[in-house]
Design a protein around this motif. Sequence first.
Motif, PDB file in Angstrom:
ATOM      1  N   SER A  98       7.710  -0.656   5.828  1.00  0.00           N
ATOM      2  CA  SER A  98       6.739  -0.599   4.728  1.00  0.00           C
ATOM      3  C   SER A  98       5.494  -1.432   5.004  1.00  0.00           C
ATOM      4  CB  SER A  98       7.396  -1.088   3.428  1.00  0.00           C
ATOM      5  OG  SER A  98       7.773  -2.444   3.534  1.00  0.00           O
ATOM      6  N   LYS A 101       2.110   0.531   4.607  1.00  0.00           N
ATOM      7  CA  LYS A 101       1.892   0.893   3.209  1.00  0.00           C
ATOM      8  C   LYS A 101       1.468  -0.323   2.390  1.00  0.00           C
ATOM      9  CE  LYS A 101       4.083   3.149  -0.755  1.00  0.00           C
ATOM     10  NZ  LYS A 101       5.334   3.768  -1.278  1.00  0.00           N
ATOM     11  N   ASP A 102       2.107  -1.461   2.633  1.00  0.00           N
ATOM     12  CA  ASP A 102       1.734  -2.693   1.942  1.00  0.00           C
ATOM     13  C   ASP A 102       0.298  -3.090   2.298  1.00  0.00           C
ATOM     14  OD1 ASP A 102       4.274  -2.746   0.893  1.00  0.00           O
ATOM     15  OD2 ASP A 102       5.043  -4.182   2.374  1.00  0.00           O
ATOM     16  N   VAL A 104      -2.175  -1.049   3.128  1.00  0.00           N
ATOM     17  CA  VAL A 104      -3.078  -0.140   2.417  1.00  0.00           C
ATOM     18  C   VAL A 104      -3.236  -0.589   0.961  1.00  0.00           C
ATOM     19  CG1 VAL A 104      -3.356   2.225   1.564  1.00  0.00           C
ATOM     20  CG2 VAL A 104      -2.603   1.827   3.917  1.00  0.00           C
ATOM     21  N   GLU A 105      -2.142  -0.941   0.335  1.00  0.00           N
ATOM     22  CA  GLU A 105      -2.201  -1.370  -1.065  1.00  0.00           C
ATOM     23  C   GLU A 105      -2.998  -2.657  -1.217  1.00  0.00           C
ATOM     24  OE1 GLU A 105       1.866  -1.636  -2.244  1.00  0.00           O
ATOM     25  OE2 GLU A 105       2.133   0.548  -2.440  1.00  0.00           O
ATOM     26  N   GLU A 106      -2.845  -3.581  -0.267  1.00  0.00           N
ATOM     27  CA  GLU A 106      -3.587  -4.841  -0.324  1.00  0.00           C
ATOM     28  C   GLU A 106      -5.084  -4.597  -0.133  1.00  0.00           C
ATOM     29  OE1 GLU A 106      -4.225  -8.915  -0.749  1.00  0.00           O
ATOM     30  OE2 GLU A 106      -2.473  -7.669  -1.191  1.00  0.00           O
ATOM     31  N   CYS A 107      -5.447  -3.702   0.787  1.00  0.00           N
ATOM     32  CA  CYS A 107      -6.856  -3.374   1.004  1.00  0.00           C
ATOM     33  C   CYS A 107      -7.469  -2.755  -0.250  1.00  0.00           C
ATOM     34  CB  CYS A 107      -7.000  -2.411   2.187  1.00  0.00           C
ATOM     35  SG  CYS A 107      -6.669  -3.156   3.795  1.00  0.00           S
ATOM     36  N   LYS A 108      -6.701  -1.922  -0.924  1.00  0.00           N
ATOM     37  CA  LYS A 108      -7.171  -1.294  -2.155  1.00  0.00           C
ATOM     38  C   LYS A 108      -7.435  -2.353  -3.223  1.00  0.00           C
ATOM     39  CE  LYS A 108      -8.037   2.226  -4.874  1.00  0.00           C
ATOM     40  NZ  LYS A 108      -9.216   3.111  -4.661  1.00  0.00           N
ATOM     41  N   LYS A 109      -6.541  -3.326  -3.356  1.00  0.00           N
ATOM     42  CA  LYS A 109      -6.697  -4.383  -4.360  1.00  0.00           C
ATOM     43  C   LYS A 109      -7.935  -5.236  -4.083  1.00  0.00           C
ATOM     44  CE  LYS A 109      -1.754  -4.869  -5.416  1.00  0.00           C
ATOM     45  NZ  LYS A 109      -0.576  -5.781  -5.321  1.00  0.00           N
ATOM     46  N   GLY A 139      -3.790   6.517  -0.902  1.00  0.00           N
ATOM     47  CA  GLY A 139      -4.147   5.255  -1.541  1.00  0.00           C
ATOM     48  C   GLY A 139      -5.539   5.239  -2.133  1.00  0.00           C
TER      49      GLY A 139
END
Length: 287
Positions: A98, A101-102, A104-109, A139
């Motif tokens: 993961s 995926k983690d 990508v989520e951090e970059c989005k935040k 994402g």
Amino acid sequence: MSAYGWKSFEENEDRPSKPRRYGVTEMRSPHYTLFNHNVLQDIFESMGEYVDGLKFSGGSDSLMPKDFIKQVIDTAHQHDVYVSTGDWAEHMIHKGPSGFKDYVEECKKLGFDTIELNVGSLGVPEETLLRFVRLVKTGGMKAKPHFEVKFNESQIPRGGDRAYGAYVPPLQCRSFELVEDVDLLIRRAERCLEAGADMIMIDADDVSKHAGNIRADVIAKIIGRLGLEKTMFEASNQNASEWFIKQYGPKVNLFIDHSHLVDVECIRGRNLGRNHASVLSSSYFLF
């Protein structure tokens, strides 16, 4: 009597105003020196109209506090400048299934708009690369795979062997350096675009850093297959930037150093040359 008018996207054949699909200038953040918020603010306020994107190069964002990263990204967005990650995803995939995926989520935040995927550094199978592209798109961000074209100097064809628009395989010689197959590169890039990638970054230093031996044949084949709008050339060398603009016009997409911004824009707009330090255009009229 002469009068001066500021450069306008409406009155010449430059390229459209932002947001642009072509003629994009992505700027490298000054990662090799310490910089503060005011440096980027000055660049955006004085030349923001000509900056489309900002890239945190070399994983520099991994060393910065998250609050500072958000501040930089917010400043860029205020000037309609998108923000891209640099080479860092390859460090995340080793953290487990993961990990990416983690990431990508951090970059989005944090507010990033684009995630760059350095294909050489990632070292993953093609299907995994395509899965990464889809994860980035899912994402809500743009995906920009980064491909390298590497040739040993001794393998660059000389003289009459250089056919513009035709790929000439490098000569065989004893070398331990990896020589990328251009046709394979293009096929992989095409599959990335089919998977949803928004732009393909090409490391141009390896095909244009040798003065007098620019691989126009390789570059033409890449642009011919992928299209000018879907291809961005990493041209940290200012001579390379000038060559691309003179060969393909102001619509070519370039990734440049922030210190080359003014000169590159002069060449894009009026073909004034790199020694022309002004973005003013002169016109003459009678009173």
